[in-house]
Scaffold this active site. Structure first.
Site, mmCIF file in Angstrom:
data_model
loop_
_atom_site.group_PDB
_atom_site.id
_atom_site.type_symbol
_atom_site.label_atom_id
_atom_site.label_comp_id
_atom_site.label_asym_id
_atom_site.label_seq_id
_atom_site.Cartn_x
_atom_site.Cartn_y
_atom_site.Cartn_z
ATOM 1 N N SER A 195 99.791 11.701 10.428
ATOM 2 C CA SER A 195 99.587 11.852 8.996
ATOM 3 C C SER A 195 100.579 11.488 8.088
ATOM 4 C CB SER A 195 99.240 13.269 8.551
ATOM 5 O OG SER A 195 100.134 14.104 8.936
ATOM 6 N N SER B 127 102.432 13.852 13.950
ATOM 7 C CA SER B 127 102.222 13.096 12.755
ATOM 8 C C SER B 127 103.850 12.621 12.143
ATOM 9 C CB SER B 127 101.788 13.954 11.460
ATOM 10 O OG SER B 127 100.212 14.198 11.758
ATOM 11 N N LYS C 36 107.134 14.458 1.643
ATOM 12 C CA LYS C 36 105.620 14.355 2.054
ATOM 13 C C LYS C 36 105.021 15.415 1.020
ATOM 14 C CE LYS C 36 102.459 14.880 6.029
ATOM 15 N NZ LYS C 36 102.406 14.987 7.693
HETATM 16 N N1 GLN Z 1 96.790 12.928 14.332
HETATM 17 C C1 GLN Z 1 96.783 14.346 14.718
HETATM 18 C C2 GLN Z 1 95.563 14.837 14.056
HETATM 19 O O1 GLN Z 1 94.658 14.289 13.310
HETATM 20 C C3 GLN Z 1 97.949 14.882 14.254
HETATM 21 C C4 GLN Z 1 97.999 15.409 13.042
HETATM 22 C C5 GLN Z 1 99.334 15.785 12.803
HETATM 23 O O2 GLN Z 1 100.367 15.934 13.310
HETATM 24 N N2 GLN Z 1 99.452 16.781 11.536
HETATM 25 O O3 GLN Z 1 95.462 16.131 14.067
#
Ligand code: GLN
Length: 488
Positions: A153, A177, A78
């Protein structure tokens, strides 16, 4: 070649060990597939030359009898993981030219295990989002249907693993994410216990929640990858100094007598019927395998989402203050230093990032700190206690990973941010409690999209959830490969 990209990591290791294939063969096949799969926009940066060089070295090591846990396996990171000499952007404009002078601990551990890095994967900007739509480099597409988002994400990781553009990938999970994109793309991903993996060299979003984890095409592959990634690191004071067990040893295939909790709060009125049906199927699979199903309650679940968005934004506003236009970021000049900061940050951050910095700064500001931040921390403890109580009764908890299958990019763009945040309803409670959670594909929606289920376990009991997930995976017999995207 197609055969090579369809292998799981464990199958590929077997062939490498028998001398049937080389790491160079395997890496080349994936580089070709990456070129065909560019329509997905899963990679921000591809590093094919580096990968082939690493593959050659791996083949040499193997000939010399030095074989690491992931020897010769092509994986990708990532783009939140700092990789020495390879651009690391966090999918943002402000870091779009950042070439780290050092390597993150987890990506270094993957290298030390003998793996090969194919490149850097797309994500929501600074990991803020659940779709990759906030990436400065454009969104990733879902390999099951190009009109849909891959989740986020870690959407680039999920799409790449699903489409055969790498055999496994790192992700990071702050509020879901890893688990939600795994569900959207029909792959498996685990958010380990908070503190299981070092976060050194991973661009920080919310430091009390961020955790690194693997994404791959089977539970066994995730167990192998986590084995390589986990462990104590003196460079991160939040990493736990507890031994890392042999995770693949846990895959006994036997879960008779295990108690699995089904929390009633995760079945709200109006739960998506396809998601509910796959959840019921998963419950039945575990029952068939000899587990005991127990109805449980996690009473503070409904507060998880607001608590998460207060805590995560507060920590993000602090973490992101380091991007100032002076050091390692893009810069927009101004008449004085204050203007330089302001211009650089205004230009360098996307809308969602700005929204979260504003929210976070507000909840931390004098006069509001106690009402929002302190209160959120208190409620966080109640959510944690819910899980502690539940794990006195059960060994693991089974829930859906996300309230819907993958959504269309166009529909999401029309939605209000607060409605988008509702997509994190099933993943944020475990993040706040710091417990491990795996998401694995168990069934399809009525229109043929993957739906993942989430298994949650006790702190540091990744082995326990791998054991149950492995049985669930076998029972579900989910076709590991999404529709291919070649040539589209
Ligand atoms: N979708 C969640 C957010 O927008 C989780 C993001 C994540 O785990 N990095 O905060």
């Amino acid at each position: 070649m197609t055969d090579l990209i369809n292998l799981t990591i464990s199958e590929a290791l077997d062939k490498l060990n028998k001398g049937e294939i080389s790491s160079v063969d395997l890496t080349r096949a994936h580089i070709e597939e990456m070129a065909k799969g560019r329509v997905l926009n899963a990679y921000i940066t591809e590093t094919p030359e580096l990968a082939l060089e690493q593959a050659k070295q791996s083949d040499e090591r193997r000939r010399a009898g030095r074989v690491g846990l992931l020897e010769g396996i092509p994986v990708a990171n990532k783009d939140l993981y700092c990789t020495k000499g390879v651009r690391t952007t966090a999918a943002s404009k402000i870091l779009s030219n950042f070439v780290p002078p050092y390597e993150s601990t987890v990506s270094q551990k993957l290298k030390d295990a003998g793996s090969v890095m194919l490149g850097k994967l797309n994500t929501d900007q600074f990991a803020m989002g659940g779709s990759t739509l906030t990436s400065y480099f454009g969104a990733t597409k879902n390999p099951w249907n190009l009109d849909l988002v891959p989740g986020g994400s870690s959407g680039g990781s999920a799409a790449a693993v699903g489409a055969g553009l790498c055999m496994g990938a790192t992700g990071s999970d702050t509020g879901g994410s890893i688990r939600q994109p795994a569900s959207f793309c029909g792959v498996t991903g685990i958010k380990p216990t908070y503190g299981r993996c070092s976060r050194y060299g991973i661009v920080a979003f919310a430091s009390s929640l961020d955790q690194a984890g693997p994404m791959a095409r089977s539970v066994r592959d995730c167990a192998l990858m986590l084995q390589a990634m986990a462990g104590y690191d003196e460079k991160d004071s939040t990493v736990a100094n507890v031994p890392v067990p042999d995770y693949t040893q846990a895959l006994s295939g036997d879960i008779r007598g295990k108690k699995i909790g089904i929390p009633k709060e995760y079945r709200p009125d109006g739960l998506n019927p396809d998601v509910a049906a796959v959840w019921d199927k998963g419950i039945q699979f575990l029952r068939d395998a000899g587990a005991e199903i127990v109805d449980i309650s996690l009473p503070h679940t409904k507060y998880a989402l607001p608590v998460y968005y207060i805590v995560a934004c507060a920590e993000a506003s602090s973490n992101l203050s380091r991007y100032d236009g002076v050091r390692y970021t893009t810069r927009v000049e101004g008449k004085n230093l204050d203007e330089l900061y302001e211009n650089s940050r205004t230009d360098g951050f996307g809308d969602e990032v700005v929204r979260r910095i504003l929210l976070g700064t507000f909840v931390l500001s004098a006069g509001f700190y106690d009402a929002y931040y302190t209160r959120a921390q208190r409620v966080r403890r109640l959510i944690y206690n819910d899980f502690v109580e539940a794990f006195k009764q059960v060994d693991a908890i089974l829930t859906p990973a996300a309230p819907t299958p993958a959504l269309s990019a166009e529909a999401l763009k029309q939605m209000k941010p607060v409605d988008v945040y509702l997509g994190d309803v099933f993943t944020t409670p475990a993040s706040l409690a710091g417990i491990p959670g795996i998401s694995l594909p168990v069934g399809l929606s009525s229109n043929g999209l993957p739906i993942g289920l989430q298994l949650l376990g006790r702190h540091f009991d990744e082995s326990g959830i791998f054991q149950i997930a492995d049985v669930l995976e076998k029972q579900a017999n989910f076709d590991k490969l999404p529709r291919r995207v070649k040539g589209e």
